[in-house]
Each structure stands twice: as structure tokens, then as C-alpha cells.
Write a protein that holds these residues in place. Structure first.
Motif, mmCIF file in Angstrom:
data_model
loop_
_atom_site.group_PDB
_atom_site.id
_atom_site.type_symbol
_atom_site.label_atom_id
_atom_site.label_comp_id
_atom_site.label_asym_id
_atom_site.label_seq_id
_atom_site.Cartn_x
_atom_site.Cartn_y
_atom_site.Cartn_z
ATOM 1 N N GLY A 217 0.724 -1.144 0.130
ATOM 2 C CA GLY A 217 0.007 -0.082 -0.049
ATOM 3 C C GLY A 217 0.925 1.272 0.191
ATOM 4 N N ILE A 218 1.938 1.121 0.728
ATOM 5 C CA ILE A 218 2.725 2.336 0.841
ATOM 6 C C ILE A 218 3.526 2.678 -0.408
ATOM 7 N N ALA A 219 3.873 1.694 -1.375
ATOM 8 C CA ALA A 219 4.506 1.614 -2.355
ATOM 9 C C ALA A 219 3.718 2.256 -3.606
ATOM 10 N N ILE A 220 2.474 1.765 -3.564
ATOM 11 C CA ILE A 220 1.717 1.933 -4.790
ATOM 12 C C ILE A 220 0.883 3.535 -4.368
ATOM 13 N N ALA A 221 0.742 3.827 -3.324
ATOM 14 C CA ALA A 221 0.440 5.349 -2.790
ATOM 15 C C ALA A 221 1.613 6.297 -3.274
ATOM 16 N N TRP A 222 2.588 5.976 -2.859
ATOM 17 C CA TRP A 222 3.904 6.863 -3.377
ATOM 18 C C TRP A 222 4.012 6.984 -4.846
ATOM 19 N N ARG A 223 3.799 5.951 -5.604
ATOM 20 C CA ARG A 223 3.954 6.088 -7.030
ATOM 21 C C ARG A 223 2.665 6.808 -7.572
ATOM 22 N N ALA A 224 1.417 6.729 -6.986
ATOM 23 C CA ALA A 224 0.316 7.529 -7.305
ATOM 24 C C ALA A 224 0.405 8.991 -6.931
ATOM 25 N N GLY A 225 1.429 9.508 -6.092
ATOM 26 C CA GLY A 225 1.510 10.921 -5.883
ATOM 27 C C GLY A 225 1.136 11.477 -4.397
ATOM 28 N N CYS A 226 1.264 10.220 -3.224
ATOM 29 C CA CYS A 226 1.049 10.595 -2.031
ATOM 30 C C CYS A 226 2.104 10.805 -1.322
ATOM 31 N N ARG A 227 2.168 11.829 -0.420
ATOM 32 C CA ARG A 227 3.369 11.886 0.406
ATOM 33 C C ARG A 227 3.387 10.591 1.674
ATOM 34 N N VAL A 228 4.504 10.345 2.050
ATOM 35 C CA VAL A 228 4.864 9.356 3.197
ATOM 36 C C VAL A 228 5.360 10.287 4.131
ATOM 37 N N ALA A 229 5.435 9.790 5.480
ATOM 38 C CA ALA A 229 5.963 10.465 6.586
ATOM 39 C C ALA A 229 6.609 9.420 7.496
ATOM 40 N N ASN A 230 7.582 9.613 8.153
ATOM 41 C CA ASN A 230 8.239 8.932 9.411
ATOM 42 C C ASN A 230 8.519 7.391 9.235
ATOM 43 N N LEU A 231 8.688 7.167 8.111
ATOM 44 C CA LEU A 231 9.080 5.830 7.748
ATOM 45 C C LEU A 231 10.543 5.220 8.375
ATOM 46 N N GLU A 232 11.462 6.033 9.106
ATOM 47 C CA GLU A 232 12.429 5.832 9.616
ATOM 48 C C GLU A 232 12.271 5.161 11.057
ATOM 49 N N PHE A 233 10.991 5.023 11.566
ATOM 50 C CA PHE A 233 10.373 4.610 12.731
ATOM 51 C C PHE A 233 9.915 3.174 12.425
ATOM 52 N N ASN A 234 10.837 2.176 12.699
ATOM 53 C CA ASN A 234 10.461 1.062 12.316
ATOM 54 C C ASN A 234 10.575 0.195 13.823
ATOM 55 N N GLN A 235 9.439 -0.218 14.542
ATOM 56 C CA GLN A 235 9.346 -0.967 15.574
ATOM 57 C C GLN A 235 9.944 -2.241 15.838
ATOM 58 N N PHE A 236 10.809 -2.667 16.493
ATOM 59 C CA PHE A 236 11.218 -4.101 16.657
ATOM 60 C C PHE A 236 10.784 -4.359 17.874
ATOM 61 N N HIS A 237 9.974 -5.570 17.703
ATOM 62 C CA HIS A 237 9.602 -6.257 18.866
ATOM 63 C C HIS A 237 10.563 -6.939 19.722
ATOM 64 N N PRO A 238 10.860 -6.635 20.918
ATOM 65 C CA PRO A 238 11.830 -7.221 21.773
ATOM 66 C C PRO A 238 12.030 -8.890 21.711
ATOM 67 N N THR A 239 10.685 -9.397 21.642
ATOM 68 C CA THR A 239 10.578 -10.714 21.949
ATOM 69 C C THR A 239 10.113 -11.805 21.016
ATOM 70 N N CYS A 240 10.950 -12.148 20.038
ATOM 71 C CA CYS A 240 10.448 -13.173 18.996
ATOM 72 C C CYS A 240 11.015 -14.559 19.533
ATOM 73 N N LEU A 241 10.317 -15.439 19.446
ATOM 74 C CA LEU A 241 10.932 -16.844 19.823
ATOM 75 C C LEU A 241 12.206 -17.212 18.953
ATOM 76 N N TYR A 242 13.366 -17.564 19.589
ATOM 77 C CA TYR A 242 14.484 -17.811 18.817
ATOM 78 C C TYR A 242 14.543 -19.164 18.731
ATOM 79 N N HIS A 243 14.332 -19.904 17.750
ATOM 80 C CA HIS A 243 14.192 -21.308 17.490
ATOM 81 C C HIS A 243 14.413 -21.536 15.942
ATOM 82 N N PRO A 244 15.172 -22.563 15.602
ATOM 83 C CA PRO A 244 15.514 -22.710 14.040
ATOM 84 C C PRO A 244 14.306 -22.912 13.495
ATOM 85 N N GLU A 245 13.208 -23.564 14.222
ATOM 86 C CA GLU A 245 12.138 -24.131 13.314
ATOM 87 C C GLU A 245 11.018 -23.283 13.625
ATOM 88 N N ALA A 246 11.154 -22.165 14.387
ATOM 89 C CA ALA A 246 10.036 -21.425 14.887
ATOM 90 C C ALA A 246 9.779 -20.062 14.041
#
Length: 531
Positions: A217-246
Motif C-alpha cells: 500500500g505504501i509503495a503504490i500510494a507513493w507511485r500515485a503521488g501521495c506523501r509519506v512520513a516518518n518511515l524511519e521509525f520501524n518498531q522492533f518487537h523485543p521478544t520473538c521466539l529464537y528457535h531454528p524451526e519457529a
């Protein structure tokens, strides 16, 4: 041969935002909800913890507003925060009226006046997280989808991937959409198009999000002429399960709200050294602390421990996590849970007003793909589901007041693929896909520097040129469309990060560790950054 569809409203996305909007629109509207899969493939369905709402007498709208402003590190728009929070109780009531079965308190008599069990999460000064065990998003999504299936005016169409918007004379007239099963691009003409397509966390190598979170949605809106804002703020969830199969399994923040401790491999707690709120500090602080400790020790993960709580309580309140971890040999009533941070939420997006309107007439954006000003520099836990539902209602109200008639308008042209062929070079897609996600993780992750960002921008420019050439010569596929969109959003994220010369909220750079005294949003305008 492609098909030309006509609807009053076309919605891209089948999560809480898209489905709630469809249900809120007038019953006489003909509505199409297009999605890659069903609600189980949306971020809504994966949301565990719950939804923030002011429901207790000791809580207040003002307190919820202030908590949100504090977590947003000076960049929240107060009007957006107040709009969202002030509608929280009626939003919960609406969901309950549809049949969402939120958990009730067990320590009081519910026969007189039912009262919800409220959890607490990081950044909140009160217990205000209404939930359905630890699968709140799934409970909400299933009810919304069931209601949408029962509505005669709503067409649920999975297996569709948005390609590009049709914009004539400054107005959105519809959208081109790939029908993956029939291998063709159809035109969906509509009086209003709503992007509810979710975020872009798939741009990172490690993410808690479903596979479809590719920033479409962000990409196609940008290509259509829409402004975007504050995309530097990407939230990293602190706790995802660390397991090779998860793959991408998130461990909800509600565990920490109920007393779980974060531990180093040697069993030592470390969060009190970083923040007086310890494990209940906002997510950016917790994620940076974990990242710091892992790098300092050379550790693959840290551990989350709730084994000191009563086993019956843990199994009752976190049944999904308990069962999932048990599949990997981890009994969370006895064992520590290995966890790592992972990309979780896109706080910036398509700029919209209080009605969800974008810069292009007839085009709306709601949910994670939008930028309302609610989250600021750091989304507070469990505000996102609330935002989806509040802005769905606001957009529905505004759309219902518009004249959606297009009978006198000239129809857009059908999709033209007469100059392209089937690809015999799909290795280009897979190679670029991996390279993109790897350099975004390495250079535009939890801790950044100018040098890393410039390296990332150079690679993004090269990838964009290669992908655009490929796109011009070959028939579109789901993988190609997602790669094209992710590369575009990656560049926008990098450019936003380069523009912000301070450390604030989720954007932390070693070159500019201090706060600017007068924070402003980072706004990108199409035309300034075209290739």
C-alpha cells in the motif's frame, strides 16, 4: 483475458482495518475486499496481546493520551491521539456486540455488571489491555470475517495482489490487481479505493509479521503521488521466539506485563540497568537493551522467564504461547524462553487526515500502512488494533457522505501487457530479495550510523534500477510485485532515516545520539525522490 470490475468501494487488505471498514459502510454499497489470503494471513490475526482501551474507573482518557504522547517521544499528533483514545470504549462495545469474546475478570461476580480482565503492557500507567487470552487479533479477525461473509454487499476476494492505482485528473478511479490463480491483471473500478494493506516489516531479514507484510500500500500510494512520513521509525518487537524451526513467532509483551523477567544467559536480569521501568519500559528501550547485551556478550539470544508464576495462571492466560513453545520442547511454566528482537511494526506510512483521506482524491489509507500521527516516534503497545478500528469508522463515515457515482466518467483503460513476456530469470528475484532484506537488517536496523545508511541507499538504488528494468520486460508475479514494493519502501525508509539527524524513539543513530529541541515529522514528497 482480463476482467473489468465495478464497485462503489474497493478495499485492499483483509485485516481488522479493511474488514471493519467494509462492515461500517452503508449496506447498499457494493464493496470488494481484495487480499492475498484470508484473515489468517493478516497481521491482525497474529496480534496476541490485546487492544488498549479506557475501561476502568481508575483509568481515564487523559491518562491514556499522556501515556501515548510519552511513548511517542515528542512526535505524536495530539489531535490524532485524542481522537483514537476517546473512541476506545465504543470500539470495544462494537466488537463485543458483533460477538468478540473478550476475557472477563474471574475474581468478581459477573452476573450483575460484567467487567473485562485488563492486562498491562509497556508504557501504560494502568491496566487497560482488553484481550481474548493471548490471541486477541485472531478472535477479532475471525468475528469480523464471519460478519463480512454474511453480508450480501461484500465480496471477499482472496488471491489478489495490488499492482498500481489508476489516477486520472488527480482522482483515484480504481486499481489494477493481479489475480494470481488466473494469472492475469484485472481492473477494479471504484468510487473510492481504501488501502488497508498493512505494514512493511518484511523488508527486514527477521520479522514477527506474516509473509504478506511487504509494504504494498505504501509503495503504490507513493507511485500515485501521495506523501509519506516518518518511515524511519520501524518498531522492533523485543521478544520473538529464537528457535531454528519457529518461523516468526512472537512472544507477547503481556508476559512481561504479568511479571516475566528478561535474563542474560547466566540468569542475570539486565533491564533495571537500562530503565527504571525495567521490563515494562517502551519497546524501543527494551529492544535496544537486548540488542546491546547480545552484541556485548556475543550471545545468540537472551531469555524471557515467567516460570516463577503459578503454572495454572500461565497456561490459562497464555495458552497459545504455552502450546507453541511446547512444540519446540520449551515448557514456559518451567523453562526460560529464548528470544531475540525482530521487525514488528511500521510506524510511518501514507499521510492521511482524521478521515483517512490521502493526498489523492478518492484514495484512503487506514491501519498500519497509514500515517495518522498517533504513534509518533514509537508505537505504544496495543494501540494499533484500536487505530485500525477507529479510523475504519472515520473513513466509512466520510466515504458514505461522498458522491461515488462514476456513471458519467470515462472508464480507465484495461491493463496492457502486450510488450512483456514470461520470465526465464526468476533467480534475479530471489537473489535481490535476500540481498535487500539482509542489508536492511545490517544497515538500517535497531542501531544506525550515517555510513551504514549511505551504504544501504547505494544498494537500494542499484536494486531499484535492476528491478524496474525487470518489471518493464516481464509479466508480473506475486514475488516480483512484492520485491518491487519492498525495494521502493526500503529506499523511502532509508531516506527518512538520513533526514533525521537525531536519536528519537525507534530511530537511534550513533552519529547523532542527542534529541533535537524542536522535533518535526520527516515528510517525503513524490517528485523529489523519483528515479
Amino acid at each position: 483475458m482480463s476482467t473489468h470490475y465495478r464497485h462503489d468501494v474497493v478495499i485492499i487488505g483483509r485485516g481488522a482495518a479493511g474488514l471493519a471498514l467494509a462492515l461500517r459502510l452503508p449496506a447498499h454499497y457494493r464493496i470488494a475486499v481484495l487480499s492475498k489470503g484470508d484473515v489468517k494471513q493478516s497481521s491482525t490475526y497474529w496480534a496476541q496481546g490485546g487492544m488498549a482501551a479506557v475501561l476502568h474507573a481508575r483509568d481515564s482518557v487523559d491518562a491514556h493520551v499522556e501515556d501515548t504522547l510519552r511513548a511517542g517521544a515528542g512526535l505524536c499528533h495530539r489531535d490524532a491521539v485524542e481522537l483514537t483514545v476517546s473512541h476506545s470504549r465504543e470500539t470495544v462495545d462494537w466488537l463485543a456486540s458483533l460477538g468478540v469474546d473478550f476475557d472477563l475478570r474471574e475474581d468478581i461476580d459477573q452476573t450483575q455488571s460484567p467487567e473485562y480482565h485488563l492486562a498491562q503492557e509497556g508504557g501504560h500507567s494502568h491496566r487497560r489491555i482488553v484481550h481474548a487470552a493471548d490471541r486477541t487479533g485472531g478472535a477479532i479477525g475471525e468475528v469480523l470475517e464471519q460478519r463480512a461473509r454474511q453480508a450480501d454487499n461484500i465480496d471477499l476476494l482472496p488471491g489478489r495482489i495490488a499492482v498500481d492505482l489508476v489516477v486520472n485528473d488527480g482522482r483515484c478511479k480504481g486499481i489494477y490487481v493481479l489475480d494470481e490463480q488466473k494469472d492475469r491483471v484485472d481492473l477494479f473500478e471504484a468510487g473510492a479505493v481504501v488501502l488497508a494493506s498493512g505494514g512493511a516489516s518484511k523488508v527486514y531479514l527477521y520479522t514477527s509479521n506474516p509473509d504478506g507484510a511487504s509494504g504494498d500500500g505504501i509503495a503504490i500510494a507513493w507511485r500515485a503521488g501521495c506523501r509519506v512520513a516518518n518511515l524511519e521509525f520501524n518498531q522492533f518487537h523485543p521478544t520473538c521466539l529464537y528457535h531454528p524451526e519457529a518461523k516468526s513467532f512472537l512472544i507477547t509483551e503481556a508476559l512481561r506485563g504479568e511479571g516475566a523477567h528478561l535474563l542474560l544467559p547466566n540468569g542475570e536480569r539486565f533491564m533495571p540497568r537500562f530503565d527504571e521501568r525495567a521490563e515494562l519500559a517502551p519497546r524501543d528501550i527494551v529492544a535496544r537493551a537486548i540488542d546491546h547485551e547480545m552484541k556485548r556478550l556475543g550471545a545468540d539470544c537472551v531469555y524471557l522467564d515467567i516460570s516463577h508464576r503459578d503454572p495454572g495462571f500461565v497456561r490459562q492466560h497464555f495458552p497459545t504461547i504455552y502450546e507453541r513453545c511446547l512444540e519446540f520442547g520449551i515448557d514456559i511454566t518451567q523453562d526460560r524462553i529464548p528470544v531475540v528482537p525482530a521487525a514488528h511494526y511500521t510506524c510511518g506510512g501514507i499521510m492521511v487526515d482524521s478521515h483517512g483521506r490521502s493526498d489523492v482524491e478518492g484514495l484512503y489509507a487506514i491501519g498500519e500502512c497509514s500515517f495518522t500521527g498517533l504513534h509518533g516516534a514509537n508505537r505504544m503497545a496495543s494501540n494499533s488494533l484500536l487505530e485500525c478500528l477507529v479510523y475504519a469508522q472515520a473513513a466509512a463515515r466520510h466515504i458514505s457522505e461522498q458522491d461515488l457515482s462514476s456513471s458519467n466518467a470515462k472508464s480507465p483503460p484495461p491493463w496492457d501487457e502486450s510488450q512483456v513476456t514470461n520470465s526465464d530469470e526468476d533467480v534475479v528475484i530471489s537473489h535481490n530479495w535476500h540481498e535487500l532484506r539482509r542489508f536492511m537488517w545490517d544497515y538500517v536496523g535497531i542501531v544506525r550510523t550515517d555510513k551504514r545508511l549511505q551504504r544501504a541507499l547505494r544498494r537500494a538504488d542499484l536494486l531499484q534500477a535492476e528491478i524496474n528494468e525487470y518489471y518493464s520486460n516481464y509479466k508480473v508475479t506475486n514475488d516480483l510485485l512484492e520485491l518491487r514494493n519492498l525495494a521502493m519502501v526500503a529506499e523511502l525508509m532509508i531516506r527518512c532515516a538520513i533526514e533525521r539527524r537525531e536519536s528519537r524513539g525507534l530511530h537511534y543513530t550513533l552519529d547523532y545520539p542527542e534529541l533535537n529541541p524542536d522535533p518535526v515529522d520527516t515528510i517525503l514528497i513524490p517528485g523529489n525522490y523519483w528515479h
